[in-house]
Design a protein around this motif. Structure first.
Motif, PDB file in Angstrom:
ATOM      1  N   MET A   1      27.220  65.427  70.870  1.00 14.61           N
ATOM      2  CA  MET A   1      27.198  64.980  69.497  1.00 14.61           C
ATOM      3  C   MET A   1      26.887  66.121  68.536  1.00 14.61           C
ATOM      4  O   MET A   1      26.952  65.927  67.343  1.00 14.61           O
ATOM      5  N   SER A   2      26.564  67.281  69.032  1.00 16.12           N
ATOM      6  CA  SER A   2      26.225  68.382  68.132  1.00 16.12           C
ATOM      7  C   SER A   2      27.451  68.930  67.404  1.00 16.12           C
ATOM      8  O   SER A   2      27.302  69.607  66.397  1.00 16.12           O
ATOM      9  N   ASP A   3      28.652  68.661  67.917  1.00 13.03           N
ATOM     10  CA  ASP A   3      29.856  69.174  67.262  1.00 13.03           C
ATOM     11  C   ASP A   3      30.487  68.163  66.296  1.00 13.03           C
ATOM     12  O   ASP A   3      31.562  68.382  65.774  1.00 13.03           O
ATOM     13  N   VAL A   4      29.786  67.082  65.999  1.00 12.68           N
ATOM     14  CA  VAL A   4      30.287  66.066  65.073  1.00 12.68           C
ATOM     15  C   VAL A   4      29.939  66.472  63.644  1.00 12.68           C
ATOM     16  O   VAL A   4      28.827  66.887  63.359  1.00 12.68           O
ATOM     17  N   ALA A   5      30.911  66.372  62.764  1.00 13.76           N
ATOM     18  CA  ALA A   5      30.687  66.694  61.356  1.00 13.76           C
ATOM     19  C   ALA A   5      31.076  65.496  60.498  1.00 13.76           C
ATOM     20  O   ALA A   5      32.045  64.792  60.784  1.00 13.76           O
ATOM     21  N   ILE A   6      30.311  65.268  59.467  1.00 17.16           N
ATOM     22  CA  ILE A   6      30.619  64.195  58.520  1.00 17.16           C
ATOM     23  C   ILE A   6      31.322  64.828  57.327  1.00 17.16           C
ATOM     24  O   ILE A   6      30.790  65.718  56.674  1.00 17.16           O
ATOM     25  N   LEU A   7      32.532  64.366  57.074  1.00 11.55           N
ATOM     26  CA  LEU A   7      33.306  64.884  55.961  1.00 11.55           C
ATOM     27  C   LEU A   7      33.157  63.953  54.773  1.00 11.55           C
ATOM     28  O   LEU A   7      33.142  62.736  54.918  1.00 11.55           O
ATOM     29  N   GLN A   8      33.057  64.541  53.603  1.00 18.21           N
ATOM     30  CA  GLN A   8      32.950  63.746  52.385  1.00 18.21           C
ATOM     31  C   GLN A   8      34.115  64.089  51.477  1.00 18.21           C
ATOM     32  O   GLN A   8      34.385  65.253  51.212  1.00 18.21           O
ATOM     33  N   PHE A   9      34.807  63.050  51.029  1.00 16.48           N
ATOM     34  CA  PHE A   9      35.927  63.227  50.134  1.00 16.48           C
ATOM     35  C   PHE A   9      35.660  62.435  48.864  1.00 16.48           C
ATOM     36  O   PHE A   9      35.327  61.257  48.929  1.00 16.48           O
ATOM     37  N   PRO A  10      35.803  63.058  47.698  1.00 17.09           N
ATOM     38  CA  PRO A  10      35.561  62.328  46.461  1.00 17.09           C
ATOM     39  C   PRO A  10      36.587  61.216  46.264  1.00 17.09           C
ATOM     40  O   PRO A  10      37.747  61.358  46.619  1.00 17.09           O
ATOM     41  N   ALA A  11      36.121  60.113  45.726  1.00 16.02           N
ATOM     42  CA  ALA A  11      36.997  58.975  45.443  1.00 16.02           C
ATOM     43  C   ALA A  11      37.089  58.793  43.934  1.00 16.02           C
ATOM     44  O   ALA A  11      36.695  57.785  43.387  1.00 16.02           O
ATOM     45  N   ASP A  12      37.625  59.798  43.263  1.00 14.63           N
ATOM     46  CA  ASP A  12      37.693  59.744  41.807  1.00 14.63           C
ATOM     47  C   ASP A  12      39.106  59.488  41.287  1.00 14.63           C
ATOM     48  O   ASP A  12      39.315  59.340  40.095  1.00 14.63           O
ATOM     49  N   GLY A  13      40.077  59.434  42.186  1.00 10.63           N
ATOM     50  CA  GLY A  13      41.451  59.190  41.762  1.00 10.63           C
ATOM     51  C   GLY A  13      42.129  60.393  41.146  1.00 10.63           C
ATOM     52  O   GLY A  13      43.227  60.289  40.631  1.00 10.63           O
ATOM     53  N   LYS A  14      41.498  61.579  41.194  1.00 10.15           N
ATOM     54  CA  LYS A  14      42.054  62.773  40.568  1.00 10.15           C
ATOM     55  C   LYS A  14      42.470  63.838  41.582  1.00 10.15           C
ATOM     56  O   LYS A  14      43.364  64.619  41.315  1.00 10.15           O
ATOM     57  N   ILE A  15      41.810  63.892  42.726  1.00 10.59           N
ATOM     58  CA  ILE A  15      42.037  64.945  43.709  1.00 10.59           C
ATOM     59  C   ILE A  15      43.286  64.635  44.531  1.00 10.59           C
ATOM     60  O   ILE A  15      43.496  63.500  44.940  1.00 10.59           O
ATOM     61  N   LEU A  16      44.105  65.644  44.774  1.00  7.38           N
ATOM     62  CA  LEU A  16      45.271  65.484  45.629  1.00  7.38           C
ATOM     63  C   LEU A  16      44.964  66.045  47.008  1.00  7.38           C
ATOM     64  O   LEU A  16      44.456  67.153  47.148  1.00  7.38           O
ATOM     65  N   TYR A  17      45.274  65.261  48.037  1.00  9.83           N
ATOM     66  CA  TYR A  17      45.178  65.706  49.428  1.00  9.83           C
ATOM     67  C   TYR A  17      46.603  65.773  49.954  1.00  9.83           C
ATOM     68  O   TYR A  17      47.168  64.764  50.345  1.00  9.83           O
ATOM     69  N   GLY A  18      47.195  66.941  49.920  1.00  7.16           N
ATOM     70  CA  GLY A  18      48.607  67.058  50.255  1.00  7.16           C
ATOM     71  C   GLY A  18      49.411  66.411  49.148  1.00  7.16           C
ATOM     72  O   GLY A  18      49.387  66.849  48.012  1.00  7.16           O
ATOM     73  N   THR A  19      50.107  65.337  49.483  1.00  5.73           N
ATOM     74  CA  THR A  19      50.890  64.625  48.473  1.00  5.73           C
ATOM     75  C   THR A  19      50.225  63.316  48.057  1.00  5.73           C
ATOM     76  O   THR A  19      50.748  62.596  47.220  1.00  5.73           O
ATOM     77  N   GLN A  20      49.077  63.001  48.640  1.00  5.96           N
ATOM     78  CA  GLN A  20      48.401  61.735  48.351  1.00  5.96           C
ATOM     79  C   GLN A  20      47.230  61.943  47.398  1.00  5.96           C
ATOM     80  O   GLN A  20      46.413  62.833  47.600  1.00  5.96           O
ATOM     81  N   ARG A  21      47.152  61.126  46.384  1.00 11.02           N
ATOM     82  CA  ARG A  21      46.040  61.169  45.444  1.00 11.02           C
ATOM     83  C   ARG A  21      44.897  60.331  46.012  1.00 11.02           C
ATOM     84  O   ARG A  21      45.112  59.283  46.608  1.00 11.02           O
ATOM     85  N   SER A  22      43.680  60.812  45.845  1.00 13.02           N
ATOM     86  CA  SER A  22      42.525  60.052  46.337  1.00 13.02           C
ATOM     87  C   SER A  22      42.446  58.713  45.615  1.00 13.02           C
ATOM     88  O   SER A  22      42.777  58.599  44.444  1.00 13.02           O
ATOM     89  N   ARG A  23      42.038  57.710  46.331  1.00 13.93           N
ATOM     90  CA  ARG A  23      41.941  56.379  45.756  1.00 13.93           C
ATOM     91  C   ARG A  23      40.618  56.223  45.028  1.00 13.93           C
ATOM     92  O   ARG A  23      39.587  56.673  45.508  1.00 13.93           O
ATOM     93  N   PRO A  24      40.621  55.565  43.872  1.00 15.10           N
ATOM     94  CA  PRO A  24      39.351  55.309  43.180  1.00 15.10           C
ATOM     95  C   PRO A  24      38.466  54.387  44.014  1.00 15.10           C
ATOM     96  O   PRO A  24      38.960  53.588  44.813  1.00 15.10           O
ATOM     97  N   ALA A  25      37.183  54.474  43.838  1.00 17.06           N
ATOM     98  CA  ALA A  25      36.245  53.680  44.632  1.00 17.06           C
ATOM     99  C   ALA A  25      36.427  52.184  44.396  1.00 17.06           C
ATOM    100  O   ALA A  25      36.231  51.384  45.312  1.00 17.06           O
ATOM    101  N   TRP A  26      36.836  51.777  43.204  1.00 16.68           N
ATOM    102  CA  TRP A  26      36.998  50.354  42.927  1.00 16.68           C
ATOM    103  C   TRP A  26      38.127  49.760  43.743  1.00 16.68           C
ATOM    104  O   TRP A  26      38.196  48.549  43.930  1.00 16.68           O
ATOM    105  N   ASN A  27      39.044  50.611  44.245  1.00 14.74           N
ATOM    106  CA  ASN A  27      40.139  50.135  45.065  1.00 14.74           C
ATOM    107  C   ASN A  27      39.614  49.482  46.342  1.00 14.74           C
ATOM    108  O   ASN A  27      40.075  48.420  46.747  1.00 14.74           O
ATOM    109  N   ALA A  28      38.635  50.121  46.978  1.00 11.22           N
ATOM    110  CA  ALA A  28      38.048  49.576  48.203  1.00 11.22           C
ATOM    111  C   ALA A  28      37.219  48.332  47.907  1.00 11.22           C
ATOM    112  O   ALA A  28      37.234  47.363  48.673  1.00 11.22           O
ATOM    113  N   VAL A  29      36.511  48.332  46.805  1.00 11.24           N
ATOM    114  CA  VAL A  29      35.689  47.179  46.438  1.00 11.24           C
ATOM    115  C   VAL A  29      36.580  45.972  46.141  1.00 11.24           C
ATOM    116  O   VAL A  29      36.295  44.848  46.589  1.00 11.24           O
TER     117      VAL A  29
END
Length: 81
Positions: A1-29
């Protein structure tokens, strides 16, 4: 378990990950509340759930139709700018 990393990605709807825009947090809610609403309405039967989803889709189509960007007669290259 020492090689496990927690990744955090902002959910502001502004950041592009490749061709996909991050989803706003209200989308999941909203997805969580929608599933609860469907579960509550399911006690009245499947046709009522179908009617609820149909009305929701018609409302979304109406909002996009009335409030969406006007794209008639525009070239695709113009839209992508």
């Amino acid at each position: 378990m020492s090689d496990v990393a927690i990744l955090q990605f902002p959910a502001d709807g502004k950041i592009l990950y490749g061709t996909q825009r991050s989803r706003p947090a209200w989308n999941a809610v909203s997805a969580a509340f929608t599933s609860l609403l469907i579960g509550a309405v399911l006690v009245y039967g499947v046709p009522v759930v179908f009617a609820l989803l149909a009305v929701a889709m018609i409302l979304v189509a109406a909002v996009v139709g009335f409030m969406g960007s006007r794209t008639n007669g525009m070239v695709l290259e113009e839209l992508s700018r």
